[in-house]
Enzyme design. Structure first.
Site, short mmCIF file in Angstrom:
data_model
loop_
_atom_site.label_atom_id
_atom_site.label_comp_id
_atom_site.label_asym_id
_atom_site.label_seq_id
_atom_site.Cartn_x
_atom_site.Cartn_y
_atom_site.Cartn_z
N ASP A 163 -42.98 -34.57 -12.12
CA ASP A 163 -43.00 -33.19 -12.62
C ASP A 163 -42.11 -32.25 -11.79
OD1 ASP A 163 -43.84 -31.24 -14.41
OD2 ASP A 163 -45.92 -31.93 -14.37
N GLY B 262 -38.09 -29.35 -19.87
CA GLY B 262 -36.88 -28.92 -20.59
C GLY B 262 -35.94 -28.07 -19.74
N ASP C 54 -44.65 -27.34 -22.39
CA ASP C 54 -45.81 -28.15 -22.77
C ASP C 54 -46.26 -27.91 -24.21
OD1 ASP C 54 -45.60 -28.66 -20.11
OD2 ASP C 54 -47.70 -28.24 -19.64
C1 GLA Z 1 -46.88 -29.78 -16.37
C2 GLA Z 1 -46.48 -30.88 -17.36
C3 GLA Z 1 -47.69 -31.33 -18.16
C4 GLA Z 1 -48.78 -31.82 -17.21
C5 GLA Z 1 -49.12 -30.72 -16.21
C6 GLA Z 1 -50.07 -31.22 -15.13
O1 GLA Z 1 -47.26 -28.61 -17.02
O2 GLA Z 1 -45.47 -30.41 -18.23
O3 GLA Z 1 -47.34 -32.35 -19.09
O4 GLA Z 1 -48.32 -32.98 -16.55
O5 GLA Z 1 -47.95 -30.24 -15.56
O6 GLA Z 1 -50.38 -30.22 -14.21
#
Ligand code: GLA
Length: 377
Positions: free
Chosen positions: A127, A163, A184
């Protein structure tokens, strides 16, 4: 060579957020077998954020599994998943903390990758939160990309920048196998519609080995869980799944798979739909809408292997209506001497030979996906 097709599986985040445990994961692995999800191709069970203790172990410096949630440890859980012929996915972050505030891998990339590999990790979602802002993001993904390769284990590298920083331009070059191209998803029609429309023009970057990731499916959540947002109707979930299949994006279930049954379970395990998603050539679909000025009535066309094609018709507008497709939008001229036949992959219905025009009457927010063959007139 791994990830020659978009990965399929389940991820904990959409429904369970921080409420995860080894018992839950074991139950989901079992249900993959019982409900035929494994047979349909779903294989990765991915534990997202919130799996570790809040701090690294002061003595070893390692990220350690939350002792209450995962008392048997990650290796034992990886073994359980592997014994069922499934694959084990884990999560970390390129910053000092994960998005939910747990330890990230910044500065610890090589040790963490080695630890994850020793637990049997087969996929790492990586992430984008809490990165030092003077470090270029792709450098951090290069680093983890190298660290993963250095483990000697085949680990699918899931680049997740939400993105940001145009991952379609560099994710493949850092060893990435999928890259999140959007913020998300949440469990609403507008959320998946905007994601799909936003990425429809970028599907040409998808190819074997590295896929545009439109995020985990919300199909079957019905508003429950961590990214609830009101939920969708069954018709809308069908539309979402057809879009994800046609667009060749990873099929990661985000609902609680143990609750799946009936229509949605048959949809999610429909071999003909999944075959479009996993077509060996992995070509991107392109827009072939007849009347782009009629809002939300969309046609997307895709070249498949063995001289076949796929067509998706989607009524993303708020009223029922006909969604037209003119064959010339896909390249077939009136004088070519060929027509097309369309097989609806959900109902099994086949059209007669069409020379210039095909359409579907679709409810508001509905969709249909066809396998298309050319026939000599
Ligand atoms: C980000 C990611 C999500 C998820 C959260 C977890 O927002 O884009 O898909 O993994 O972190 O905290």
């Amino acid at each position: 060579m791994i990830a020659q097709r978009p990965p399929m599986g389940f991820n904990t985040w959409n429904t369970f957020g921080k409420d995860i445990s080894e018992e839950l994961i074991r139950g989901i692995a079992d249900c993959f077998i019982e409900k035929g999800l494994k047979d349909a191709g779903y294989e990765y069970i991915v534990i997202d954020d919130c799996w570790s203790e809040k701090e690294r172990d002061p003595k070893t410096g390692k990220i350690v599994a939350d002792r209450r949630k995962f008392p048997s440890g990650m290796k034992a859980l990886g073994d359980y998943i592997h014994e069922r012929g499934l694959k084990f996915g884990m999560y970390s972050c390129s910053g000092v903390r994960t998005c939910a505030g747990y330890p990230g891998s910044f500065g610890h990339e090589f040790e963490d990758a080695a630890d994850f590999a020793s637990y049997g990790c087969d996929l790492l979602k990586y992430d984008f939160c809490f990165r030092p802002n003077n470090v270029e993001s792709k450098l951090l993904y290069r680093r983890m990309g190298m660290a993963l390769r250095q483990t000697g284990r085949d680990i699918v590298f899931s680049v997740c920048t939400g993105g940001m920083d145009h991952p379609e331009r560099w994710a493949r070059s850092v060893g990435g196998h999928l890259y999140r191209s959007t913020l998300d998803i949440s469990d609403s029609f507008d959320s998946f519609k905007n994601i799909a429309l936003g990425q429809a023009g970028n599907l040409c970057y998808t190819a074997p080995g590295c896929f545009n990731d439109l995020d985990m499916l919300t199909v079957g959540m019905y508003g429950k869980g961590n990214v609830g947002d009101g939920g969708c109707t069954t018709e809308e979930y069908k539309t979402q799944f057809l879009l994800w299949c046609l667009f060749g994006t990873p099929l990661m279930l985000g609902c609680d798979p143990r609750t799946l049954s009936g229509e949605l379970l048959s949809l999610l395990t429909n071999k003909k739909l999944i075959a479009v998603n996993r077509d060996a050539e992995c070509r991107g679909a392109f827009e072939a809408s007849a009347h782009p000025w009629i809002g939300g009535r969309k046609a997307y066309f895709r070249f498949l292997e063995d001289g076949e094609y796929a067509l998706g018709l989607f009524n993303l507008s708020d009223s029922d209506g006909e969604v037209p497709f003119y064959l010339y939008s896909a390249g077939l001229g009136d004088l070519s001497g060929y027509g097309m036949v369309f097989e609806d992959l959900v109902t099994g219905e086949r059209s007669d030979i069409r020379k210039d025009y095909f359409s579907a009457d679709l409810p508001a927010h509905g969709g249909a996906l066809y396998r298309v063959r050319l026939v000599k007139l």
